[in-house]
Design a protein around this motif. Structure first.
Motif, PDB file in Angstrom:
ATOM      1  N   ASN A  64       0.885  -1.275  -0.029  1.00 43.14           N
ATOM      2  CA  ASN A  64      -0.043   0.123  -0.009  1.00 43.14           C
ATOM      3  C   ASN A  64       0.788   1.144   0.017  1.00 43.14           C
ATOM      4  N   SER A  65       1.708   1.392  -0.915  1.00 36.32           N
ATOM      5  CA  SER A  65       2.631   2.535  -1.317  1.00 36.32           C
ATOM      6  C   SER A  65       3.398   2.280  -2.469  1.00 36.32           C
ATOM      7  N   TYR A  66       3.646   3.623  -3.070  1.00 30.22           N
ATOM      8  CA  TYR A  66       3.931   3.688  -4.393  1.00 30.22           C
ATOM      9  C   TYR A  66       4.942   4.974  -4.559  1.00 30.22           C
ATOM     10  N   ARG A  67       6.196   4.721  -5.137  1.00 33.21           N
ATOM     11  CA  ARG A  67       6.872   5.866  -5.457  1.00 33.21           C
ATOM     12  C   ARG A  67       6.965   6.147  -6.862  1.00 33.21           C
ATOM     13  N   THR A  68       7.107   7.523  -7.157  1.00 37.47           N
ATOM     14  CA  THR A  68       7.499   7.648  -8.740  1.00 37.47           C
ATOM     15  C   THR A  68       8.047   9.022  -8.657  1.00 37.47           C
ATOM     16  N   THR A  69       8.686   9.256  -9.966  1.00 36.82           N
ATOM     17  CA  THR A  69       9.305  10.577 -10.364  1.00 36.82           C
ATOM     18  C   THR A  69       8.203  11.579 -10.678  1.00 36.82           C
ATOM     19  N   LEU A  70       8.566  12.854 -10.264  1.00 38.36           N
ATOM     20  CA  LEU A  70       7.721  13.780 -10.292  1.00 38.36           C
ATOM     21  C   LEU A  70       8.020  14.890 -11.248  1.00 38.36           C
ATOM     22  N   PRO A  71       7.581  15.050 -12.383  1.00 38.08           N
ATOM     23  CA  PRO A  71       8.392  16.055 -13.122  1.00 38.08           C
ATOM     24  C   PRO A  71       8.072  17.567 -13.024  1.00 38.08           C
ATOM     25  N   ALA A  72       8.840  18.421 -13.157  1.00 38.14           N
ATOM     26  CA  ALA A  72       8.593  19.722 -12.648  1.00 38.14           C
ATOM     27  C   ALA A  72       7.745  20.632 -13.667  1.00 38.14           C
ATOM     28  N   GLY A  73       7.113  21.464 -13.097  1.00 36.89           N
ATOM     29  CA  GLY A  73       6.035  22.196 -13.828  1.00 36.89           C
ATOM     30  C   GLY A  73       4.893  21.872 -14.368  1.00 36.89           C
TER      31      GLY A  73
END
Length: 1021
Positions: free
Chosen positions: A674-683
């Protein structure tokens, strides 16, 4: 001759009337006592007439007691059957003790009426309705999981009662049922079927087939190999190792804007065909639509089924969320619209919005066919008028004198008329014509009576769907192995008091030698009816209303129950005319629960036919939180929700869906924890939702959380979504003379909050009347939107407001993350970790379910844990922005919840505002006023009327400063009541009496959010 007749009559009497044989006749007193015992047993569960022992017979050593049909309404289970036999045995005279007892009703012993799904020992001799290892009509290949103990590869036909139809007696289109309580049965049952029941069944893996349009989108685009009418949409082909060829026989063509009489668009065009390949270079067909407006659209495909059609035609849909692929079994379903899914498309024409079909297959040398693609629901295009035969027949049937007058009247050349309504509002009879179904199916009257055609066509359509398949092998049709059929209705009727009419189930056995087309017993429909009705009543009683009425299980000859040659139930859920029923029936929470109960009953029934264990799909997850774990990484967390009504509905895995910017959600990523990590693009704003999955299927989605990473961010804002409410409109009841009840819904005070959107709204009440005997055929005085389809789709809570707030935050130069209110309340997220907090309260306020008093009030604006979190946050110097329509009324003046001093103290001493009045404005305009905080300036408009774009804010709060350091910064333009309060001291607050997300334009929201964050940031670095 007389002797012979007497003998024959004696034989007939012996066959019709069971006799006691050599046994002593059961005394009348004993029969009556047994009837009373069965009555008492029945009334623990159901509301029916008296149960009587009609007759008695002895078969060998068995004493048979024949009870009337009321006895068959009892939901028989192994435990209560044992109790019934034990209790009746005690009531029998001593001379009957030597006999084995059997109680019969509805032509069966009561133990035979226990549904197979609920028996500890299955009847191995009984033929099931399972059509074998059938292959699915449509399979989504892009789904990240497949349910093994749900409804995968099963086919369910169902419909949502009536619809808008043409009435030649009145030369007009009209609703088939009366308008009442803001809705009409023709639309009301859709509010269960389309947003809740169908997705639940599809999430369990089923293919769901409907005889009415399922898409409320009023735009429709047809792309076809024969050309597109009034559109620049394009059909193209690419031939590689195999060439596309013209098919032999008719196909679809869109030749006219309107269709009349028995015109069939699927007989007026052509189709294309190609041989399949397993290896080599594939050939493709491509449909590129010109989409009129950005939005959500259902996608349908059509093709022809041939003897050597491929079972795995590969369709690919390109949409805003990416690419989704489907395998369609073209051996079934040819010559009609086949639904694939609903997707987001941008306006215009591009390769990002298209449908393709490949000739690659698991088997070479078969045939793939290509015809039209339909995108969107559209407006009704079937034109009707009085035909000479139809008009004459209707007049004669209603009044002989009128028929004479008719002959003397001049002939009128009545024009053909379309309904003017979206297709999803129309009756099944018109959709079936547009979908290429033979007129022998949709018009039993040969065009003379659309009303009877509509209710008859639904059952005939089921047999046409299944014709040629294992479930209906002797009839011609679409070869789809339908597992069951279901008719969803609401009933008529009112009560003098505040009592509930409740739920009725109907099935029919006494036709076709009491067997279905494949030889299975028609009493399987009794099993299904019992399972579905039992789930509905149990779940309503457990969660909402202990006094919910369970009515009978009628074995009666209703057309929709009699005609289908597959197990079929007709449900009358409640009375749409009865206020006590509709108090619940207008609530989205109730609609979800009822739909889930129906799905569970269907699941139990179908799995019992396939001799497999069933698993119920989980409930949606909650306690969601989104936090930054690195400069460009975010972590999403959530918690599963246990189902107290269903032990199998446990989450095993999860699917995380992602939306980037203005796109749409992708096909999802399956995760084990019950967790998930991912990249967050800018803007750009990135959004996420989660579903729970298990072997039974996929849950409904969670709320949507969003995050955004600004370039050179000025800071990070935590957005807390505290707007969870979905509810029915506010209501009232007042005792009236003669033991009646004055009752109604106060939708001008509070229209309630639909789940996502409401497609059943027909207009506001013009007046309130006593609940009986106030109905007439035309429901005069109700439905001021009658004839105006624009008000039939009403926006509700989309659970997607962190993205709306976040877009404005990002525009102001700040990064943001978001959280559910539950995650803050249980300290999963600490406000103290953020310099700025934005609390979304929307139309959150304490709300009851139904009559109230059973289920605790839900949706309080500021729970005690939330108050504690905000108080601690402000004490350490935080800055908080709060907006909502009931931020003060819920604490000071909620008629359902007495005001508490602690709540008012929190608002005044922590957030620095107090209540002035509710329902403060109606015009939807706010202006800034002079204050010590000049940055808080601007004029704003919000949605103040029902519409399709945003939930309505009909009763915003007027709030005033509660301390000398707090000031009014905004006022309602029409009356200068205070609409917003800002405070600057050891910390800063800004509280608005109207919701930020309900502001009408991006520019206005961006301006206001920038002002609020600038205010927080001034002299506060």
């Amino acid at each position: 001759m007389n002797v012979r007749l007497h003998f024959l009559f004696s034989l007939l009497a012996a066959s019709l009337f069971p006799q006691m044989g050599g046994a002593q006749e059961l005394p009348t007193e004993a029969r009556q006592e047994i009837g009373r015992f069965l009555d008492a047993t029945a009334r623990k569960e159901i509301s029916v007439g008296s149960i009587k022992i009609d007759s008695v017979a002895v078969e060998g050593n068995t004493l048979q007691l024949f009870a009337n049909m009321n006895c068959a309404y009892i939901p028989f289970r192994e435990d209560n059957v044992a109790e019934i036999y034990k209790g009746v045995s005690v009531l029998l005279p001593a001379e009957f003790a030597k006999y084995k007892l059997q109680i019969r009703t509805n032509k069966r012993s009561i133990e035979e009426l226990i549904p197979q799904a609920l028996r500890s020992k299955k009847d191995k001799k009984a033929k099931t309705f399972a059509p074998g290892t059938s292959k699915a009509l449509v399979t989504e290949l892009s789904a990240p999981y497949a349910p093994t103990n749900g409804l995968l590869n099963r086919h369910i036909a169902l419909w949502q009662s009536h619809g808008f139809y043409y009435e030649p007696k009145l030369t007009r289109w009209e609703w088939q049922r009366a308008r009442i309580f803001q809705t009409v049965e023709d639309l009301y049952t859709q509010s269960y079927v389309l947003p809740f029941l169908v997705p639940m069944l599809e999430n369990a893996g089923a293919n769901v087939l409907l005889p009415r349009e399922r898409d409320s989108q009023t735009a429709e685009v047809i792309v076809d190999n024969d050309g597109s009418l009034n559109s620049r949409s394009l059909y193209t082909e690419v031939s590689a190792d195999k060439n596309w060829m013209q098919g032999s026989g008719p196909g679809f063509a869109h030749l006219r804007a309107q269709y009349k009489d028995f015109e069939n668009p699927f007989k007026e065009g052509t189709y294309r065909a190609i041989e399949t390949i397993k290896k080599g270079k594939e050939s493709t067909a491509e449909w590129i639509p010109e989409i009129p407006t950005t939005g959500q659209y259902a996608v349908y495909v059509s093709y022809q089924s041939l003897p050597n059609s491929a079972e795995d035609a590969l369709y690919t849909v390109y949409h805003k969320g990416g690419v989704t692929q489907f395998k369609v079994n073209q051996q079934m379903g040819g010559g009609t619209w086949i639904y694939l899914g609903t997707f987001g498309f941008d306006a215009g024409k591009s390769n990002e919005g298209r449908v393709t079909l490949s000739n690659r297959s698991s088997k070479a040398g078969q045939v793939i066919t290509a015809d039209a693609v339909k995108i969107g629901g559209g407006m009704g295009n079937i034109a009707r008028r009085i035909s000479d035969n139809g008009a004459t027949e209707n007049v004669k049937s209603s009044d002989a004198n009128a028929a004479i007058a008719h002959k003397e009247m001049p002939q009128v050349d009545y024009p053909y008329e379309i309904s003017g309504y979206p297709r999803f509002c129309e009756a099944a009879r018109y959709w079936l014509q547009w979908a290429g179904v033979p007129d022998s199916v949709y018009s039993d009257s040969n065009g003379k009576n659309d009303y009877t055609d509509d209710y008859k066509c639904r059952g005939i359509w089921v047999n046409y769907l299944a014709g040629g398949s294992a479930t209906n092998p002797t009839e011609k049709g679409l070869n789809i192995p339908v597992d069951l059929a279901f008719a969803f209705h609401s009933d008529a009727g009112t009560t003098l008091n505040d009592s509930i009419i409740g739920t009725l189930g109907i099935y029919y056995t006494n036709t076709n030698n009491e067997v279905y087309a494949n030889g299975a017993s028609r009493y399987l429909a009794h099993d299904m009816t019992d399972l579905i009705q039992s789930n509905i009543v149990r779940d309503i009683r457990t969660l909402y209303e202990p006094n919910w009425t369970r009515r009978g299980m009628w074995n009666q000859s209703y057309y929709e129950a009699r005609v289908p040659r597959v197990p079929t139930m007709l449900l009358e859920l409640l009375s749409h005319q009865n206020f006590a029923d509709m108090r619940y029936g207008l609530d989205p929470r109730f609609r979800f629960t009822v739909s889930r109960a129906i799905y569970k009953g269907m699941l139990q029934f179908v799995c019992s036919q396939y001799n497999m264990d069933y698993v119920v799909q989980p409930l949606p997850v909650d306690h969601m939180a989104l936090r930054m774990t690195g400069e460009s990484e975010v972590e999403l967390t959530w918690q599963p929700v246990a189902d107290p009504l269903e032990p199998t509905a446990n989450a095993e895995k999860y699917i995380v869906y992602t939306r980037i910017g203005d796109g749409d959600f992708d096909n999802g990523t399956l995760v084990d924890k019950n967790s998930y990590r991912t990249t967050l693009p800018a803007g750009v704003v990135c959004s996420y939702k989660v579903t729970a999955v298990n072997k039974g299927g996929e849950s409904f989605p969670s709320e949507i959380l969003s995050a955004g990473r600004a370039f050179n961010a000025k800071g990070t804002v935590l957005v807390v979504n505290g707007f969870d409410r979905i509810s029915a409109p506010a209501d009232f009841t007042v005792p009236a003379p003669a033991d009646t009840l004055l009752a109604g819904f106060l939708d001008d005070l509070d229209h309630g909050v639909p789940y996502i959107k409401d497609i059943s709204y027909i207009g506001k009440m013009k007046e309130y009347r006593r609940s009986i005997p106030w109905m007439d055929d035309d429901a005069s005085g109700f439905g001021d939107s009658y004839g105006n389809y624009e008000n039939q789709v009403i926006a509700g809570n989309t659970f997607d407001y962190p993205a709306v707030h976040g877009a404005a935050i990002l525009k102001a130069g700040y990064s943001f993350v978001s959280s559910s209110d539950e995650a803050v309340e249980n300290r999963q997220i600490s406000l103290n970790d953020y310099k700025y907090t934005d609390l979304i309260l929307g139309k959150e306020c304490q709300t009851k379910m139904g009559r109230g008093g059973v289920k605790p009030l839900e949706f309080k604006t500021f729970s005690k844990p939330m108050q504690d979190a905000i108080t601690a946050y402000c004490n350490q110097g935080g800055n908080i922005f709060v907006s909502g329509a009931y931020v003060a009324t819920d604490l000071w003046d909620n008629p359902l919840a007495p005001a508490e001093d602690a709540d008012k103290k929190f608002a005044m001493e922590v957030l620095k505002y107090k209540w002035r009045v509710g329902q403060a404005a109606v015009m939807g305009k706010v202006k800034s006023v002079a204050s010590p905080f000049p940055v808080l300036t601007g004029n704003y408009t919000y949605y103040n009327e029902l519409n399709a774009d945003s939930y309505v804010v009909e009763s915003p709060d007027a709030i005033e400063p509660a301390t000398k350091d707090a000031y009014t910064v905004m006022r309602y333009s029409e009356n200068n009541l205070s609409a917003g309060v800002a405070y600057q001291g050891a910390y800063k607050t800004c509280v608005l009496g109207f919701p930020f997300e309900a502001i009408r334009t991006d520019a206005e929201r961006e301006s206001l959010m920038n002002a609020v964050l600038t205010f927080f940031n001034e002299n506060n670095n």
